[in-house]
Design an enzyme around this catalytic site. Structure first.
Site, PDB file in Angstrom:
ATOM      1  N   LYS A 126      39.162  30.161  40.897  1.00 12.05           N
ATOM      2  CA  LYS A 126      38.841  31.308  41.571  1.00 12.05           C
ATOM      3  C   LYS A 126      37.273  32.120  41.689  1.00 12.05           C
ATOM      4  O   LYS A 126      36.522  30.290  40.744  1.00 12.05           O
ATOM      5  CB  LYS A 126      38.826  32.679  40.573  1.00 12.05           C
ATOM      6  N   GLU A 174      27.388  46.366  35.127  1.00 15.67           N
ATOM      7  CA  GLU A 174      28.397  45.321  34.167  1.00 15.67           C
ATOM      8  C   GLU A 174      27.250  45.116  33.153  1.00 15.67           C
ATOM      9  O   GLU A 174      26.599  44.584  33.458  1.00 15.67           O
ATOM     10  CB  GLU A 174      28.776  43.956  35.251  1.00 15.67           C
TER      11      GLU A 174
END
Length: 371
Positions: A126, A174
């Site tokens: 990723k 977050e």
């Protein structure tokens, strides 16, 4: 909170349960990497005989300098600023914006294509790629009004800090690290879907997200990576993924909790340093992803996808990943936004995701979201 106080403030933290600002605080020198700045800040805090805290922000690149202050918090309510500044002031000229992409669409899509080839070869699992947009106004940006609009988003925590002649402002959904006593928690976000205007379409989008192999795999990379790092400090459990609802987007979110070993002495900032950068903002393998980002992104990210927050003398504190944010100058702002690329990603879809993620900050500024 008055306009003059916001302009004077070094740091603003908009947590409704613990909002504060630092004014005329002692700033740690920026002639060293952030980790060394953090050590200097801890030493300064240890000599204070009041309720002083460390507050500031770390850049994406751990080897670069951030901004840290040591000072005594001054309480205020950011939401009250929002209510007072939702509309332009009497006699204020309406802001008009020009918007331009600092990262051309074709360049971003080409970078995603390069990342997918590296993923296919097994070099990357990723990588998170970003792009930047600049908005330029005709009159000075009203910082109070901007902070107020950011604070209206209950799914995120608003913040602002001084960085030379500019302000860095945003509202992050977050949690990188929250530490209270012997418990550390992190709240990674990875995997997302656009909100729809229709309830039925929204339900379908949620179901598709919860059953998407691509998004679930992307989320697992992040949550398990954080869990692996925290296991060195105590017993770890993952709760999730669940849905986090924001005004424009659905996110997959987990809570990673570590019950620390009795011998564990690290503070919240040390745990933030341990976890950063997570796969949510960089990629896997971490160093390979970071090198790929350096090669394909034309701009230094600066504070974007770094972390911002505070810590008290007990070592407790909160640190948020810097997202949905902008470098704010007198009459302009530069916004960065990113998307995670994994096996199965499509370049055009990743670009569309970044456009969606720009909308909260553009809306707060009052600028067009069509870029």
């Amino acid at each position: 909170m008055t306009t003059s106080l916001l302009h004077r403030a070094d740091f603003v933290w908009g947590d409704p349960a613990h909002s504060f600002c630092l004014v005329d605080a002692e700033q740690i020198s920026r002639d060293r990497p952030f980790r060394q700045q953090a050590e200097a800040a801890r030493r300064r805090l240890a000599f204070r005989d009041d309720d002083a805290v460390i507050a500031g922000a770390a850049p994406f690149d751990p080897d670069s300098a951030g901004v840290l202050w040591v000072g005594t918090p001054r309480p205020f309510t950011v939401v009250r600023a929002a209510a007072a500044n939702r509309s332009p002031k009497a006699g204020q000229v309406e802001q008009r914006w020009e918007t331009r992409a600092l990262t051309p669409e074709a360049d971003f899509i080409a970078s995603v294509g390069k990342a997918l080839r590296q993923i296919q070869l097994g070099v990357l699992d990723k990588v998170v790629l970003s792009r930047a947009v600049e908005v330029v106004g005709q009159v000075d940006i009203d910082l109070d009004r901007l902070l107020g609009r950011l604070a209206e988003d209950s799914s995120a925590l608003s913040f602002a800090f001084r960085d030379g002649d500019r302000r860095f402002m945003g509202a992050s959904p977050e949690v990188l690290v929250s530490k209270r006593g012997s418990v550390v928690e992190s709240g990674p976000l990875a995997g997302s879907a656009a909100r729809r205007g229709d309830v039925r379409d929204d339900i379908n989008a949620v179901q598709a997200l919860l059953n998407s192999p691509k998004d679930l795999a992307e989320h697992a990379f992040v949550a398990e990576g954080i869990s692996d790092r925290l296991r060195q400090a105590g017993k770890v459990a993952i709760d999730g993924p669940h849905l986090l609802e924001t005004a424009f987007i659905w996110h997959l979110k987990s809570t990673v909790r570590a019950d620390l070993d009795p011998s564990e002495s690290r503070d919240s900032l040390a745990f933030a340093e341990l976890l950063h950068p997570t796969a949510a903002v960089c990629g896997l393998p971490g160093e390979t992803a970071r090198q790929f980002i350096r090669e394909v992104e034309a701009r230094d990210r600066g504070f974007y996808t770094g972390y911002v927050g505070w810590q008290n003398k007990r070592g407790d504190g909160d640190w948020r990943i810097i997202l949905r944010a902008a470098n704010v100058y007198a009459r302009s702002a530069i916004l960065d936004v990113g998307a995670g690329v994994v096996r199965g990603s499509e370049p055009a879809s990743e670009y569309a995701e970044t456009a969606l993620k720009l909308r909260p900050m553009l809306q707060a500024l009052g600028a067009s979201a069509d870029i």
